[in-house]
Scaffold this motif. Sequence first.
Motif, PDB file in Angstrom:
ATOM      1  N   ASP A 170       0.833  -1.208   0.000  1.00 11.78           N
ATOM      2  CA  ASP A 170       0.000   0.000   0.000  1.00 11.78           C
ATOM      3  C   ASP A 170       0.867   1.256   0.000  1.00 11.78           C
ATOM      4  OD1 ASP A 170      -2.326  -1.521   0.039  1.00 11.78           O
ATOM      5  OD2 ASP A 170      -2.652  -1.270   2.207  1.00 11.78           O
ATOM      6  N   ILE A 171       1.910   1.264   0.825  1.00 15.48           N
ATOM      7  CA  ILE A 171       2.812   2.416   0.890  1.00 15.48           C
ATOM      8  C   ILE A 171       3.506   2.624  -0.449  1.00 15.48           C
ATOM      9  CG2 ILE A 171       4.969   3.260   1.915  1.00 15.48           C
ATOM     10  CD1 ILE A 171       4.053   1.846   4.551  1.00 15.48           C
ATOM     11  N   LEU A 172       4.033   1.539  -1.016  1.00 25.31           N
ATOM     12  CA  LEU A 172       4.765   1.641  -2.286  1.00 25.31           C
ATOM     13  C   LEU A 172       3.850   2.077  -3.433  1.00 25.31           C
ATOM     14  CD1 LEU A 172       7.008  -1.512  -1.860  1.00 25.31           C
ATOM     15  CD2 LEU A 172       7.764   0.885  -1.823  1.00 25.31           C
ATOM     16  N   LEU A 173       2.637   1.559  -3.458  1.00 24.59           N
ATOM     17  CA  LEU A 173       1.691   1.966  -4.498  1.00 24.59           C
ATOM     18  C   LEU A 173       1.321   3.446  -4.346  1.00 24.59           C
ATOM     19  CD1 LEU A 173      -0.528  -1.237  -4.550  1.00 24.59           C
ATOM     20  CD2 LEU A 173       0.954  -0.415  -6.410  1.00 24.59           C
ATOM     21  N   TYR A 174       1.183   3.892  -3.115  1.00 23.97           N
ATOM     22  CA  TYR A 174       0.916   5.306  -2.860  1.00 23.97           C
ATOM     23  C   TYR A 174       2.090   6.157  -3.354  1.00 23.97           C
ATOM     24  CZ  TYR A 174       0.546   9.690  -0.319  1.00 23.97           C
ATOM     25  OH  TYR A 174       0.517  11.020   0.002  1.00 23.97           O
ATOM     26  N   LEU A 175       3.311   5.742  -3.012  1.00 22.62           N
ATOM     27  CA  LEU A 175       4.498   6.492  -3.447  1.00 22.62           C
ATOM     28  C   LEU A 175       4.594   6.528  -4.967  1.00 22.62           C
ATOM     29  CD1 LEU A 175       7.193   5.239  -0.910  1.00 22.62           C
ATOM     30  CD2 LEU A 175       6.061   7.480  -0.955  1.00 22.62           C
ATOM     31  N   GLU A 176       4.283   5.401  -5.602  1.00 23.36           N
ATOM     32  CA  GLU A 176       4.344   5.351  -7.063  1.00 23.36           C
ATOM     33  C   GLU A 176       3.304   6.287  -7.678  1.00 23.36           C
ATOM     34  OE1 GLU A 176       5.190   1.751  -9.950  1.00 23.36           O
ATOM     35  OE2 GLU A 176       3.045   1.834  -9.430  1.00 23.36           O
ATOM     36  N   LYS A 177       2.141   6.346  -7.057  1.00 22.95           N
ATOM     37  CA  LYS A 177       1.094   7.227  -7.551  1.00 22.95           C
ATOM     38  C   LYS A 177       1.517   8.695  -7.421  1.00 22.95           C
ATOM     39  CE  LYS A 177      -3.892   7.344  -7.285  1.00 22.95           C
ATOM     40  NZ  LYS A 177      -5.064   6.873  -6.552  1.00 22.95           N
ATOM     41  N   GLN A 178       2.228   9.013  -6.340  1.00 21.74           N
ATOM     42  CA  GLN A 178       2.659  10.384  -6.093  1.00 21.74           C
ATOM     43  C   GLN A 178       3.862  10.798  -6.949  1.00 21.74           C
ATOM     44  OE1 GLN A 178       1.107  12.665  -3.957  1.00 21.74           O
ATOM     45  NE2 GLN A 178      -0.436  11.055  -4.002  1.00 21.74           N
ATOM     46  N   PHE A 179       4.813   9.860  -7.147  1.00 22.52           N
ATOM     47  CA  PHE A 179       6.093  10.222  -7.749  1.00 22.52           C
ATOM     48  C   PHE A 179       6.407   9.508  -9.055  1.00 22.52           C
ATOM     49  CE2 PHE A 179       6.446  10.786  -3.146  1.00 22.52           C
ATOM     50  CZ  PHE A 179       6.718  12.135  -3.097  1.00 22.52           C
ATOM     51  N   GLY A 180       5.499   8.664  -9.507  1.00 20.98           N
ATOM     52  CA  GLY A 180       5.769   7.901 -10.724  1.00 20.98           C
ATOM     53  C   GLY A 180       6.609   6.674 -10.403  1.00 20.98           C
ATOM     54  N   ASN A 181       7.174   6.106 -11.438  1.00 22.94           N
ATOM     55  CA  ASN A 181       7.961   4.890 -11.278  1.00 22.94           C
ATOM     56  C   ASN A 181       9.081   5.124 -10.255  1.00 22.94           C
ATOM     57  OD1 ASN A 181      10.006   2.790 -11.818  1.00 22.94           O
ATOM     58  ND2 ASN A 181       8.524   2.189 -13.380  1.00 22.94           N
ATOM     59  N   LEU A 182       9.200   4.213  -9.302  1.00 26.81           N
ATOM     60  CA  LEU A 182      10.137   4.368  -8.192  1.00 26.81           C
ATOM     61  C   LEU A 182      11.528   3.825  -8.492  1.00 26.81           C
ATOM     62  CD1 LEU A 182       7.736   3.189  -5.326  1.00 26.81           C
ATOM     63  CD2 LEU A 182       8.266   5.541  -5.985  1.00 26.81           C
ATOM     64  N   ASP A 183      11.708   3.234  -9.652  1.00 28.61           N
ATOM     65  CA  ASP A 183      12.986   2.578  -9.939  1.00 28.61           C
ATOM     66  C   ASP A 183      14.172   3.534  -9.878  1.00 28.61           C
ATOM     67  OD1 ASP A 183      11.705   0.171 -10.172  1.00 28.61           O
ATOM     68  OD2 ASP A 183      11.620   0.216 -12.365  1.00 28.61           O
ATOM     69  N   ASP A 184      13.981   4.774 -10.286  1.00 28.31           N
ATOM     70  CA  ASP A 184      15.092   5.735 -10.245  1.00 28.31           C
ATOM     71  C   ASP A 184      15.393   6.183  -8.807  1.00 28.31           C
ATOM     72  OD1 ASP A 184      15.333   5.624 -12.968  1.00 28.31           O
ATOM     73  OD2 ASP A 184      14.045   7.376 -13.315  1.00 28.31           O
ATOM     74  N   LEU A 185      14.422   6.066  -7.917  1.00 25.39           N
ATOM     75  CA  LEU A 185      14.608   6.461  -6.518  1.00 25.39           C
ATOM     76  C   LEU A 185      15.078   5.298  -5.653  1.00 25.39           C
ATOM     77  CD1 LEU A 185      11.259   8.421  -6.093  1.00 25.39           C
ATOM     78  CD2 LEU A 185      13.507   9.373  -6.645  1.00 25.39           C
ATOM     79  N   ASP A 186      14.872   4.082  -6.150  1.00 23.09           N
ATOM     80  CA  ASP A 186      15.161   2.867  -5.386  1.00 23.09           C
ATOM     81  C   ASP A 186      16.655   2.541  -5.445  1.00 23.09           C
ATOM     82  OD1 ASP A 186      14.671   0.586  -3.901  1.00 23.09           O
ATOM     83  OD2 ASP A 186      13.963  -0.601  -5.608  1.00 23.09           O
ATOM     84  N   ILE A 187      17.066   1.626  -4.594  1.00 18.74           N
ATOM     85  CA  ILE A 187      18.447   1.131  -4.590  1.00 18.74           C
ATOM     86  C   ILE A 187      18.578   0.128  -5.716  1.00 18.74           C
ATOM     87  CG2 ILE A 187      20.133  -0.199  -3.256  1.00 18.74           C
ATOM     88  CD1 ILE A 187      18.626   0.665  -0.758  1.00 18.74           C
TER      89      ILE A 187
END
Length: 190
Positions: A170-187
């Motif tokens: 739920d947290i990750l889906l929320y973050l993705e909705k807010q910031f787009g694909n998280l791959d560039d922010l992830d490790i």
Amino acid sequence: MAKSQIIKDLANGNTDTQTALKRTKVLLQDLENDDLLAWVNYEIEGYPNNVEIPDYRVIEGQLYGSYFKGSMVNHMKYNHVPLPLGNMSDETKEAILTVKITQGIEALKGIIEESERKNGGLMKPIPAEYYPYIAQANNDLGMIIVTASVELNMPKVLNIFPKVESKLLDILLYLEKQFGNLDDLDIDIK
């Protein structure tokens, strides 16, 4: 929109919960959401005494004990039998029969694995000073309790992992909705 790799990994079971929590912690560092970051930290490190434990980490169990009944000459011995708490108050029953699982997710996993190796479940020992009250709750002052412990409901203990993973998704889906694909922010775990 393609899903972020961390979401795919967690949803497909390609990463363990501890790793997903750590990766989420990194993503949350700069977002200044103290509540989510605190939850992630507690799930990684364990919950301190002064913090409210989530409901999914409060587990009820069944009281078991071994005891003697009768006179010293003529007595019966009962081993590992359920002990009812008949006339105790609901608050006292709850205090005896529930356990707050405060360990971090990786420590909890280790505790469960160790208990499985020993062919047992998770137990909360009951201190000997409670034995007379348990005998009194059974309306049997002739009951001499030797051991007593609460065996936790293992399906509920094991359900902690999917609850944490679901909240994490739920947290990750929320973050993705807010910031787009998280791959560039992830490790990059490669």
